[in-house]
Design a protein around this motif. Structure first.
Motif, short mmCIF file in Angstrom:
data_model
loop_
_atom_site.label_atom_id
_atom_site.label_comp_id
_atom_site.label_asym_id
_atom_site.label_seq_id
_atom_site.Cartn_x
_atom_site.Cartn_y
_atom_site.Cartn_z
N LEU A 96 0.83 -1.21 0.00
CA LEU A 96 0.00 0.00 0.00
C LEU A 96 0.87 1.26 0.00
CD1 LEU A 96 -2.91 -0.98 2.41
CD2 LEU A 96 -2.95 -0.79 -0.08
N GLY A 97 1.95 1.24 0.76
CA GLY A 97 2.85 2.39 0.79
C GLY A 97 3.46 2.68 -0.57
N ASP A 101 3.65 6.09 -5.37
CA ASP A 101 3.47 6.31 -6.80
C ASP A 101 2.41 7.39 -7.05
OD1 ASP A 101 4.08 5.69 -9.51
OD2 ASP A 101 2.20 4.57 -9.65
N VAL A 102 1.33 7.39 -6.27
CA VAL A 102 0.29 8.42 -6.41
C VAL A 102 0.87 9.80 -6.11
CG1 VAL A 102 -1.84 9.32 -5.37
CG2 VAL A 102 -1.68 6.91 -6.00
N VAL A 103 1.61 9.91 -5.01
CA VAL A 103 2.21 11.19 -4.62
C VAL A 103 3.20 11.66 -5.68
CG1 VAL A 103 3.73 12.30 -2.93
CG2 VAL A 103 1.83 10.89 -2.15
N ARG A 104 4.02 10.74 -6.18
CA ARG A 104 5.01 11.10 -7.21
C ARG A 104 4.31 11.59 -8.49
NH1 ARG A 104 9.00 6.43 -8.84
NH2 ARG A 104 6.99 5.46 -9.23
N THR A 105 3.23 10.91 -8.88
CA THR A 105 2.49 11.31 -10.07
C THR A 105 1.83 12.67 -9.88
OG1 THR A 105 2.09 8.99 -10.62
CG2 THR A 105 0.65 10.62 -11.66
N LEU A 106 1.18 12.87 -8.73
CA LEU A 106 0.54 14.16 -8.46
C LEU A 106 1.56 15.29 -8.36
CD1 LEU A 106 -2.22 13.13 -5.89
CD2 LEU A 106 -2.52 13.83 -8.28
N GLY A 121 3.64 20.11 -10.17
CA GLY A 121 4.90 20.85 -10.32
C GLY A 121 5.08 21.47 -11.69
N GLN A 122 4.25 21.10 -12.64
CA GLN A 122 4.36 21.68 -13.98
C GLN A 122 3.64 23.02 -13.98
OE1 GLN A 122 2.75 18.90 -16.77
NE2 GLN A 122 4.40 17.44 -16.47
N ARG A 123 4.40 24.08 -14.03
CA ARG A 123 3.77 25.40 -14.00
C ARG A 123 3.49 25.87 -15.41
NH1 ARG A 123 6.58 29.87 -15.25
NH2 ARG A 123 8.80 29.69 -15.61
#
Length: 198
Positions: A22-23, A28-33, A38-40
């Motif tokens: 689960l971690g 992976d969810v946090v990295r994707t978001l 982060g794309q400005r």
């Protein structure tokens, strides 16, 4: 594939071992978001500056532009080949005789630097075909596989050329079964069985 970097790029086992199943999914969810957030967006002033740059460049006569119109273009990506080997000899014997002969008949650019990141091979393909830097983290081959690409192959096809993107290794490696058709009018990747026989 057996290196630490290979296992991190192609497998989430490393993260599953560190964070649990689960971690690893949360990671992976946090990295994707984070990548999406982060794309400005460019400001209006930045967009105007870019447009002015290209408008000015379009007015300037590019030296040698169109010099090879009608000629064939062949891009060979040789894995792990270092530039110093081209033209080098050992005991009077050429190290790269075929490439040396090609260089004598071609436009040769010897001052190329490595701009690949975690995508390594696929980053090199992306940079050459798209004239853009690859991602700083991760591989375009996986993280941006759904993008619409405008490659040198597309420009050549629009000018009347037929293009082909080919690779003798497994179709799934670096997501080539998806990316090669998106970057050329015709694509060929071997199947896993034929790759093993090489």
């Amino acid at each position: 594939m057996r290196s630490g970097l290979g296992s991190r790029v192609f497998s989430e086992q490393h993260n599953a071992g560190r964070f649990g199943v689960l971690g690893a999914h949360w990671f992976d969810v946090v990295r994707t978001l984070a990548g999406a957030i982060g794309q400005r967006s460019l400001s209006a002033a930045e967009r105007a500056e870019i447009a002015a740059f290209f408008a000015e460049r379009d007015q300037a006569a590019l030296p040698g532009f169109g010099l090879a119109r009608g000629a064939n273009l062949l891009v060979i990506q040789a894995e792990a080949l270092q530039g110093w080997t081209i033209g080098a000899t050992v005991a009077g014997q050429e190290i790269t005789p075929f490439l040396n002969r090609l260089r004598a008949r071609a436009l040769y650019y010897g001052a190329v630097v490595d701009i690949t990141a975690q995508g390594m091979t696929s980053d090199a393909e992306y940079a050459i075909l798209n004239s853009q830097y690859p991602l700083g983290q991760g591989a375009v081959a996986f993280l941006r596989a759904g993008n619409r690409f405008e490659t040198v192959a597309h420009a050549l096809k629009a000018a009347g050329y037929a293009t082909l993107s080919a690779h003798p290794f497994k179709r799934g490696f670096w997501n080539r079964a998806t990316l090669h058709p998106a970057t050329a009018s015709t694509a060929r990747c071997s199947t896993a069985s034929s790759a093993r026989g090489r």
